[in-house]
Write an enzyme that holds these catalytic residues in place. Structure first.
Site, PDB file in Angstrom:
ATOM      1  N   SER A 146       0.862  -1.185   0.000  1.00  0.00           N
ATOM      2  CA  SER A 146       0.000   0.000   0.000  1.00  0.00           C
ATOM      3  C   SER A 146       0.897   1.233   0.000  1.00  0.00           C
ATOM      4  CB  SER A 146      -0.884  -0.036   1.255  1.00  0.00           C
ATOM      5  OG  SER A 146      -1.607   1.158   1.398  1.00  0.00           O
ATOM      6  N   LYS A 172      -1.135  -1.014  -4.426  1.00  0.00           N
ATOM      7  CA  LYS A 172      -2.319  -0.226  -4.028  1.00  0.00           C
ATOM      8  C   LYS A 172      -1.900   1.220  -3.852  1.00  0.00           C
ATOM      9  CE  LYS A 172      -4.720   0.158   0.410  1.00  0.00           C
ATOM     10  NZ  LYS A 172      -5.413  -0.629   1.463  1.00  0.00           N
ATOM     11  N   LYS A 174      -3.027   5.078  -2.692  1.00  0.00           N
ATOM     12  CA  LYS A 174      -4.004   5.883  -1.963  1.00  0.00           C
ATOM     13  C   LYS A 174      -4.413   7.046  -2.856  1.00  0.00           C
ATOM     14  CE  LYS A 174      -4.025   3.837   2.124  1.00  0.00           C
ATOM     15  NZ  LYS A 174      -5.245   3.398   2.823  1.00  0.00           N
ATOM     16  N   ASP A 199      -7.221   2.999  -3.164  1.00  0.00           N
ATOM     17  CA  ASP A 199      -7.917   3.055  -1.878  1.00  0.00           C
ATOM     18  C   ASP A 199      -8.228   4.516  -1.564  1.00  0.00           C
ATOM     19  OD1 ASP A 199      -8.941   2.795   0.652  1.00  0.00           O
ATOM     20  OD2 ASP A 199      -7.158   1.864   1.542  1.00  0.00           O
ATOM     21  N   GLU A 224     -11.082   0.566  -3.352  1.00  0.00           N
ATOM     22  CA  GLU A 224     -11.391   0.295  -1.948  1.00  0.00           C
ATOM     23  C   GLU A 224     -12.052   1.518  -1.309  1.00  0.00           C
ATOM     24  OE1 GLU A 224      -7.911  -1.198   0.033  1.00  0.00           O
ATOM     25  OE2 GLU A 224      -8.717  -0.819   2.024  1.00  0.00           O
ATOM     26  N   ASP A 249     -13.739  -1.596   3.068  1.00  0.00           N
ATOM     27  CA  ASP A 249     -12.811  -1.670   4.201  1.00  0.00           C
ATOM     28  C   ASP A 249     -13.578  -1.102   5.406  1.00  0.00           C
ATOM     29  OD1 ASP A 249     -10.830  -1.248   6.094  1.00  0.00           O
ATOM     30  OD2 ASP A 249      -9.458  -0.147   4.808  1.00  0.00           O
ATOM     31  N   LYS A 273      -9.770  -6.692   8.065  1.00  0.00           N
ATOM     32  CA  LYS A 273      -8.721  -6.339   9.032  1.00  0.00           C
ATOM     33  C   LYS A 273      -9.199  -6.792  10.404  1.00  0.00           C
ATOM     34  CE  LYS A 273      -7.260  -2.073   6.793  1.00  0.00           C
ATOM     35  NZ  LYS A 273      -7.264  -0.605   6.882  1.00  0.00           N
ATOM     36  N   GLY A 301      -4.187  -4.150   6.311  1.00  0.00           N
ATOM     37  CA  GLY A 301      -3.224  -3.872   7.375  1.00  0.00           C
ATOM     38  C   GLY A 301      -3.440  -2.500   7.964  1.00  0.00           C
TER      39      GLY A 301
HETATM   40  O1  OSB Z   1      -7.168   1.995   4.520  1.00  0.00           O
HETATM   41  O2  OSB Z   1      -6.170   0.169   4.281  1.00  0.00           O
HETATM   42  C1  OSB Z   1      -6.224   1.272   4.808  1.00  0.00           C
HETATM   43  C2  OSB Z   1      -3.112   1.913   6.931  1.00  0.00           C
HETATM   44  C3  OSB Z   1      -3.664   2.551   8.018  1.00  0.00           C
HETATM   45  C4  OSB Z   1      -5.020   2.797   8.038  1.00  0.00           C
HETATM   46  C5  OSB Z   1      -5.820   2.407   6.972  1.00  0.00           C
HETATM   47  C6  OSB Z   1      -5.263   1.742   5.873  1.00  0.00           C
HETATM   48  C7  OSB Z   1      -3.883   1.514   5.854  1.00  0.00           C
HETATM   49  C8  OSB Z   1      -3.176   0.895   4.726  1.00  0.00           C
HETATM   50  C9  OSB Z   1      -1.833   0.286   5.020  1.00  0.00           C
HETATM   51  O3  OSB Z   1      -3.568   0.931   3.582  1.00  0.00           O
HETATM   52  C10 OSB Z   1      -1.735  -1.166   4.786  1.00  0.00           C
HETATM   53  C11 OSB Z   1      -0.494  -1.746   5.436  1.00  0.00           C
HETATM   54  O4  OSB Z   1      -0.525  -2.055   6.655  1.00  0.00           O
HETATM   55  O5  OSB Z   1       0.511  -1.883   4.753  1.00  0.00           O
HETATM   56 MG    MG Z   2      -8.385   0.832   3.206  1.00  0.00          MG
END
Ligand code: OSB
Ligand code: MG
Length: 384
Positions: A146, A172, A174, A199, A224, A249, A273, A301
């Site tokens: 991510s 992924k 953001k 995401d 996402e 999510d 998660k 995660g």
């Molecule tokens: O939206 O998936 C998410 C990290 C913190 C809070 C929300 C998210 C995330 C990530 C990181 O996308 C995923 C990772 O732990 O590598």
């Molecule tokens: Mg997410």
């Protein structure tokens, strides 16, 4: 199975520097925060859990301060002196406290770890025993990475190039309004064949439907959580308008939420998660639903330290987890974790489940204490 009786629980605020800043549609994570749960039993076993609470009440509404407060004053007293025959009893034990999913997940994780260790089993094998033999671990989890929002397209492309070269199975990105279609277009043009997804962390509304439709051009694996964290209904309307599969999510906090979302067509894929759904027991219920309904599933995660990461890798190694997970190697997050050994990426884009009992990684107590001291020295608000 040997029961455990909880004798003592210690809590530590977590502070680990990141190797690179992580920016999402709701802001930057300047360092890894959380609450660590160290649980002792009268049988002499110690279990560890990680509550993925954050610095700000952004993603999951809980903070380090609320996590410490709810754990210390409300959740921990519910388990002290209790005999636990199986960790799946935890949701019932913690039922008097409503909400605080991340805090509950941290305490429940410590119970699962202690229980597995008391029975000289790996955490993942206790999961399999709970689910049934057809859900035996594949011993490794297929993983992606991510990537946070960057200052420039050049930086974004450079980091994607680096992660693809490292061998991650899926990228992924953001996104947020103003950092979406052009980013997806540029990355897809530079990497025509990678598994690519976005995401949004709830940054859009149905008024953006036409704008989001433009993303259908980029052969995305999924988008996402485009809409509000608490709006399953509107995701159903958006999914009907989009070719790109929607993955939920934030909106799925329980098996009940998933049933509703499936019924109204609000998702085609689930990001599970454990932290978001109050722990491993609810996670296994959701995992089972996905297996039964053939819902493509992956494990998300929260930038966890090795304690939470070990549990995520364990679940992610189960056979009904069908898509690459947001579980990257330790060096993608930290130069030094508080557990050993670090998680590494295998050449086949997988991370291996540790072999030792419980979570299977060693918690370095000096690093836990140093991390709590860093929090105390730098923390943006006192945690009591
Ligand atoms: O939206 O998936 C998410 C990290 C913190 C809070 C929300 C998210 C995330 C990530 C990181 O996308 C995923 C990772 O732990 O590598
Ligand atoms: Mg997410």
């Amino acid at each position: 199975m040997r029961a455990i009786t909880v004798s003592e629980v210690r809590l530590y605020p977590l502070h680990i520097p990141f190797v690179e800043p992580f920016v999402t549609s709701f802001g930057e994570e300047p360092f890894k925060a959380g609450v660590l749960v160290e649980l002792h039993t009268t049988e002499g076993v110690t279990g560890w859990g990680e509550a993925s609470v954050e610095i700000n009440p952004g993603y999951g509404s809980e903070t380090v301060a609320t996590g410490m407060h709810i754990l210390r004053h409300f959740l921990v007293p519910l388990v002290i002196g209790k005999r636990i025959d199986h960790p799946t009893q935890m949701p019932a034990l913690l039922h008097p406290v409503r909400g605080s999913a991340h805090a509950k997940a941290g305490l429940e994780a410590a119970v699962w770890d202690a229980f597995a260790k008391a029975n000289d089993m790996r955490l993942v094998d206790v999961f399999t025993q709970t689910l049934g033999d057809q859900h035996a671990s594949r011993e490794r989890a297929t993983v992606g990475v991510s990537i946070g929002i960057m200052d420039s397209l050049e930086q974004q492309l450079a980091i994607v190039r680096k992660r693809v070269a490292q061998g991650y199975a899926r990228i992924k990105l953001k996104i947020r309004p103003g950092w979406d279609v052009q980013v997806a277009a540029a990355v897809r043009e530079a990497f025509p064949d990678i598994l690519l997804m976005l995401d949004a962390n709830s940054a859009y509304s149905l008024a953006d439907t036409d704008h989001l439709k433009a993303l259908d051009a980029f052969n995305l694996l999924m988008i996402e959580q485009p809409l509000s964290h608490d709006d399953i209904h509107d995701h159903g309307i958006l999914q009907a308008a989009l070719k790109t599969p929607i993955c939920l999510d934030e909106s799925v906090k329980s098996a009940g939420d998933l049933k509703l979302a499936l019924k109204i067509g609000a998702l085609k894929i689930l990001n599970l998660k454990p932290a978001r759904v109050s722990g491993y027991t609810e996670s296994l219920a959701i995992y089972k639903l996905c297996a039964e309904h053939h819902v493509p599933l992956w494990i998300g995660g929260m930038l966890e330290c090795g304690i939470g990461r070990a549990g995520n890798v364990a679940i992610a190694s189960l056979p009904a987890v069908t898509l690459p997970c947001d579980i990257s190697a330790t060096d993608r997050y930290f130069t030094e974790d508080i557990t050993e050994p670090p998680f590494v990426l295998n050449p086949d884009s997988t991370i291996t489940v540790p072999t030792g009992p419980g979570i299977g990684v060693e918690v370095i107590e000096d690093r836990v204490k140093a991390s709590a001291e860093r929090w105390a020295a730098l923390n943006p608000y006192p945690v009591g």
